[in-house]
Design a protein around this motif. Structure first.
Motif, short mmCIF file in Angstrom:
data_model
loop_
_atom_site.label_atom_id
_atom_site.label_comp_id
_atom_site.label_asym_id
_atom_site.label_seq_id
_atom_site.Cartn_x
_atom_site.Cartn_y
_atom_site.Cartn_z
N ASP A 132 0.85 -1.21 0.00
CA ASP A 132 0.00 0.00 0.00
C ASP A 132 0.88 1.25 0.00
O ASP A 132 0.62 2.21 -0.73
CB ASP A 132 -0.89 0.05 1.26
CG ASP A 132 -1.90 -1.08 1.33
OD1 ASP A 132 -2.33 -1.57 0.26
OD2 ASP A 132 -2.25 -1.47 2.46
N ILE A 133 1.89 1.20 0.85
CA ILE A 133 2.77 2.37 0.97
C ILE A 133 3.53 2.60 -0.32
O ILE A 133 3.61 3.73 -0.82
CB ILE A 133 3.77 2.16 2.15
CG1 ILE A 133 3.00 2.05 3.49
CG2 ILE A 133 4.79 3.30 2.21
CD1 ILE A 133 2.22 3.28 3.89
N GLU A 134 4.08 1.52 -0.85
CA GLU A 134 4.86 1.67 -2.09
C GLU A 134 4.01 2.25 -3.21
O GLU A 134 4.43 3.16 -3.93
CB GLU A 134 5.42 0.31 -2.51
CG GLU A 134 6.73 -0.01 -1.79
CD GLU A 134 7.05 -1.51 -1.82
OE1 GLU A 134 6.64 -2.17 -2.80
OE2 GLU A 134 7.67 -1.98 -0.85
N ALA A 135 2.81 1.73 -3.34
CA ALA A 135 1.93 2.22 -4.41
C ALA A 135 1.60 3.70 -4.19
O ALA A 135 1.59 4.51 -5.12
CB ALA A 135 0.64 1.39 -4.45
N PHE A 136 1.35 4.03 -2.93
CA PHE A 136 0.97 5.40 -2.64
C PHE A 136 2.15 6.35 -2.88
O PHE A 136 1.98 7.43 -3.46
CB PHE A 136 0.50 5.50 -1.18
CG PHE A 136 -0.03 6.86 -0.81
CD1 PHE A 136 -1.19 7.37 -1.39
CD2 PHE A 136 0.65 7.66 0.11
CE1 PHE A 136 -1.67 8.62 -1.03
CE2 PHE A 136 0.17 8.92 0.45
CZ PHE A 136 -0.99 9.40 -0.13
N VAL A 137 3.33 5.94 -2.45
CA VAL A 137 4.51 6.77 -2.64
C VAL A 137 4.75 6.99 -4.14
O VAL A 137 5.08 8.09 -4.59
CB VAL A 137 5.73 6.14 -1.95
CG1 VAL A 137 7.01 6.89 -2.33
CG2 VAL A 137 5.54 6.12 -0.44
N GLU A 138 4.55 5.94 -4.88
CA GLU A 138 4.71 6.04 -6.32
C GLU A 138 3.72 7.06 -6.89
O GLU A 138 4.07 7.90 -7.73
CB GLU A 138 4.47 4.66 -6.96
CG GLU A 138 4.93 4.56 -8.41
CD GLU A 138 6.33 5.13 -8.64
OE1 GLU A 138 7.23 4.86 -7.81
OE2 GLU A 138 6.52 5.88 -9.63
N ALA A 139 2.50 7.01 -6.37
CA ALA A 139 1.47 7.95 -6.82
C ALA A 139 1.83 9.39 -6.43
O ALA A 139 1.59 10.33 -7.20
CB ALA A 139 0.11 7.58 -6.23
N VAL A 140 2.41 9.54 -5.26
CA VAL A 140 2.85 10.87 -4.84
C VAL A 140 3.92 11.38 -5.81
O VAL A 140 3.87 12.52 -6.29
CB VAL A 140 3.40 10.87 -3.40
CG1 VAL A 140 4.00 12.22 -3.03
CG2 VAL A 140 2.30 10.47 -2.40
N ARG A 141 4.85 10.50 -6.06
CA ARG A 141 5.95 10.87 -6.95
C ARG A 141 5.41 11.33 -8.32
O ARG A 141 5.81 12.36 -8.84
CB ARG A 141 6.88 9.65 -7.14
CG ARG A 141 8.32 10.02 -7.54
CD ARG A 141 9.21 8.79 -7.72
NE ARG A 141 9.16 7.84 -6.61
CZ ARG A 141 9.97 7.87 -5.55
NH1 ARG A 141 10.91 8.79 -5.47
NH2 ARG A 141 9.84 6.98 -4.60
N GLU A 142 4.49 10.57 -8.85
CA GLU A 142 3.91 10.92 -10.15
C GLU A 142 3.14 12.23 -10.09
O GLU A 142 3.22 13.05 -11.00
CB GLU A 142 2.97 9.81 -10.62
CG GLU A 142 3.68 8.55 -11.08
CD GLU A 142 2.70 7.39 -11.30
OE1 GLU A 142 3.12 6.23 -11.16
OE2 GLU A 142 1.51 7.68 -11.58
N ALA A 143 2.40 12.40 -8.99
CA ALA A 143 1.56 13.60 -8.87
C ALA A 143 2.41 14.86 -8.80
O ALA A 143 2.03 15.92 -9.31
CB ALA A 143 0.67 13.50 -7.63
N VAL A 144 3.54 14.73 -8.17
CA VAL A 144 4.41 15.89 -7.99
C VAL A 144 5.07 16.30 -9.30
O VAL A 144 5.32 17.48 -9.54
CB VAL A 144 5.46 15.58 -6.89
CG1 VAL A 144 6.60 16.59 -6.92
CG2 VAL A 144 4.79 15.56 -5.52
N GLN A 145 5.33 15.31 -10.12
CA GLN A 145 6.01 15.62 -11.39
C GLN A 145 5.14 16.43 -12.36
O GLN A 145 3.98 16.17 -12.48
CB GLN A 145 6.46 14.32 -12.06
CG GLN A 145 7.72 13.79 -11.38
CD GLN A 145 8.04 12.35 -11.82
OE1 GLN A 145 7.29 11.73 -12.53
NE2 GLN A 145 9.20 11.84 -11.37
#
Lengths: 344, 344, 344, 344
Positions: B331-344
């Motif tokens: 869950d955390i990994e997926a969410f962090v990945e989503a954060v990373r994408e959202a920020v870009q």
């Protein structure tokens, strides 16, 4: 710590219906938004709207006392009064929650069978317009009553009409509305919104749920802002889906009706069977799932060693026996046998 | 109607722990006396006494708001005041239930990290003895705080000492006390009764239960008559065994601790992983199961399309992400990945 | 037991104006119906309608705290919040009567001069529509403020407009409305109903009466049923004619205005005279009948041996000196001389 | 707008006794500290301590309803109940102030003569210890009663003993305590503290004052913090000296007793004189200053054209006539004559 093999004390001594628990298990999957903003709650509300009319405003609550006190507080100001039977749950069994939450005076009407009539309400209108007196604003009736009797639709309509004509609201404590509907073989709403009830406390807990109560407004103006009253009354459950699931289960395929019928049938059976026993007399019409009876003090004492139930009126040796959705013929037979033995 | 695959909005968005549900199923057998006078409730109370001391007085409640407001009302008179952080749940998120139930004034202390200190409380004592001013009577702290931080035992003891010296009580909102205990690797009572807390609202709901809250009095004089306050506060469940079963399940074999640890671990993991992402900054110490972060408005918007979580402070683009007992590394990994994408 | 030759503590330390007492004597003849149903009350109400508009609804009350708390309770529900200055009498000096009577949360705005502005109120609207938050319903301002400053009509209108646009009411605590009107040389209603105030607590007690307060509704829908709120708030005097006589006396020939002017003039004189004294600094604009000043701690101590007045802020050595309708030039001169001596 | 040459409606329709007004004029000199911290208040309190015992705790209030509701709220918690006669002022004539202020349930006892007895109170103790029921905490009696009858000291002692044995307090509404003391020819305290009353609402307003009520605690533990309850109940007068002066005047040279005696004498005279009139029957013992009588409806109508008084019970054509301290023989003669004419 009281224990008993079988309780005839209250329908809330019963376990939760298996279908209700099953529904709770089914919603226990993954994350859900809290506080009622979820699909299960939407569906459960819809099921109640199917029963109570599409314009009904439905709010899930946690306790029956909470449903009564919060809804009454919402439709009154503290200088109002609330008129009810002297047997009403809100007068007798809520530890003053109505007074605390509303600030209102409760006016009670002596009632032999749990029901009240407009003729008895009229005298309270004399205080209208005098600044020294609490102003009558709500009539609250219980369906089925605390004595197991039921109001017929015409009776409700008459009170609703009176309330309406006199600028009052009609509140119904429907902790056992299902039992009343089963007894009268009518849709629940025939006894609620369709008969002029403005606000209903609808209880599913005593009918097979775990903890599932609702406030239903038929007069939708009255519902305005009730979400805040609910929260401030500490009745808003965070993991709401588990309350909603209970309502869904009970209102799928008329489980609510089956449960209520069963409870009523068992009370009638019990009444029929004890009627023949010498020194036992039934004191109220057995219309739903309660049997009130007088029997010798000694017999009560003997019977309470084996069964849990309440003495209703010590002075008269009157007891209350309640059945529930899960009571069966064997339970009744065994209990009746025990009554017979106790009386001898 | 908000839906989301995975919610980081609140630990109350989580489902109920399987062991808790299992325990509820196990008590669903036969009749039981209602309102807490049953063996399951006795056992559950005992389990909490094992944790909180044998003299603790334990009362099960239905909501956290109910536990806070009813306990505060019980230990105050309306002319008292209650001092708390300006971030306190009882100030911010209970729709005025504390004021309605207590009649008291709430005095708030501006707090950057959710914690308050005796130096900040002292000025309120100037009103002591003046009949025109509400009289300070209770200090209420939250453990873990609404910002995910924790009070260390010395900090609690200092406030308790101050309260005691000044004829005040110390109330703790322990909706996430388990998380605090897990974070500090200490028994829960080390942070409650043993540190001088007089009354605790102990919440199990956010830690894997369905609806299980308790008021625990360490000062047993204060507990006198609380059963009436509970009932009048509409917090007394009729089918109590189902609340008791939840407490039993969580306090068997330290499930409560496992759950809290897992939630904390996942928040720490989340914080570590997002720390490296450009334009994301963590704003509070991550001590329990909440991560507060600032990220670009646009990124928040993108992220909220996929995940449900709350914006904490619109003006600062600050968000709150909460983990729960069931959050896992994936869950955390997926969410962090989503954060990373959202920020870009 | 504090005694003093001359008090600068509060305008309520003054005696009753002779004309007021005279009017009370005049109505002391024969029997009169109680509770306001008498000709004196009718006439007094009419005098206030002459000032506040013929549609104003006027209710006489016994205390200023009673006027504030009862009127606020009447126009709110307990889940609402009331927004006011952190210096407001209803926040600071009413021992929690507003919370007890309304059940509402009070939101306070830090204010240096006792006044609040719409920009400061706006953030509270963020809680609108969230069931967890008290819903903003009333803005309460004090005229003249607790710091002796005044709102200009445009300022009041701006707040009233904001309130109106956001479904809120504007309440004014007018304990010293007369002083504000005198200061601005305007009719009182210019600062009340004509500027959009919905409900006014109008106080005559500090302006030469004995005990004469009123709640005046400009929004007449809000006045509905207020007679019951008044009685339930224990503010209905049985021998009402003696309250009414006070209002009659003060509002005959503009005595209210003379009194207020005199009090204001004396405060201005005091301020002018102490300004020149070394180590004395005035901290607020002197617009009505209060002078706030900082002077050395030692000087305060010396001065308090001879005069009774309050220390406003211990930390800053700030004091409040109030004049009243009966303060005269000689009082001021003597006091200024005493200040001068104390400072040396 | 009702007007009348002479009112027999209530003792509060009377003007203020000249000595009372004179005393108010006398204190109208110079500045005085507000809120009761003045020498006049100290002296007035002392005068009441001379009558009610040196350990009595005396608090001046503004209205009788305020004295009742604030004192009852101070000695109860909301889950308690208050037991009183169904004729009690606090049940009938305070617009729900007791419920609003206390949150308690009022239990009423049907009373033919305004008095209640321990046998009637006992049944309410059945609810003791059940968490669903409001817990009886206060017995409130009125002296003289609302029907003009009086409790003898032995009757009060019996109730006090019962209250004490059952962990309850005895409250007395003494709005007409002076009349009772005059009737029984006893010191007032013989009927209050010396007979076991815990808290007394002592009213001077109906006995010649303008607005002078007091709460007097004989049980001094109960008095703790009452200054805050008084303020929060909006009963604290800022210019207290004018209330104190009223008490001083009435309790100098036994004016209170003269006034009460005169009122009682006039009622007795009235009763004696109307007894002989055909179709007039007296319905209550005339022990103090009220006469209850039944007369033909038509006669009531005629009489009300000339005199102001209340119909007590419409159904029975029962009226209440009250005398006051200023009623004289000529008033009675004229009124009796009018009755005679009306009846014909």
């Amino acid at each position: 710590m009281k224990t008993a093999f079988k309780s005839f004390a209250s329908d809330n001594n019963a376990p939760v219906h298996k279908a209700v628990l099953q529904a709770m298990l089914q919603v226990n999957e993954g994350d859900t938004v809290g506080y009622g903003d979820d699909v299960h709650t939407l569906e459960a509300e819809q099921k109640l709207k199917d029963l109570f009319g599409k314009d009904a405003k439905v709010f899930f609550m946690l306790t029956g006392t909470g449903a009564n006190a919060a809804s009454l507080a919402h439709i009154t100001r503290p200088f109002h009064s609330i008129i009810c039977s002297d047997k009403a749950h809100l007068e007798k069994d809520e530890c003053g929650a109505p007074e605390k939450m509303t600030g209102c005076k409760l006016h009670t009407i002596p009632s032999a069978d749990g029901k009240i009539y407009t003729e008895q309400i009229k005298p309270f209108l004399h205080s209208r317009g005098f600044q020294h007196h609490s102003q009558p604003r709500v009539i609250s009736i219980t369906q089925a009553t605390e004595l197991g009797t039921v109001y017929h639709p015409e009776e409700i309509k008459q009170i609703a009409h009176f309330a309406n004509e006199n600028d009052m609201y009609l509140h119904m404590d429907g902790a056992r509305l299902a039992n009343a509907a089963a007894a009268l073989n009518m849709p629940m709403n025939e006894l609620a919104g369709s008969s002029g009830v403005d606000v209903l406390s609808y209880g599913a807990t005593k009918n097979g749920a775990m903890s599932a109560e609702a406030v239903i407004f038929f007069n939708s103006d009255l519902a305005k802002d009730f979400e805040y009253s609910r929260k401030q009354s500490m009745q808003l459950m965070s993991k709401m889906r588990y309350v909603s699931a209970q309502f869904q289960a009970l209102h799928t395929g008329e489980l609510w009706l089956e449960n209520a019928r069963r409870a009523n049938d068992m009370a009638r059976l019990l009444a029929e069977k004890v009627k023949g026993i010498p020194s036992v007399s039934i004191t109220q019409k057995v219309e739903t799932n309660a049997v009130f009876a007088i029997l010798p003090a000694k017999a009560i004492e003997i019977l309470q060693r084996r069964y849990f139930f309440y003495i209703w009126d010590n002075a008269r040796n009157e007891v209350r026996w309640m059945t529930a959705y899960h009571t069966n013929e064997k339970d009744i037979e065994a209990f009746v046998e025990a009554v017979r033995e106790a009386v001898q």
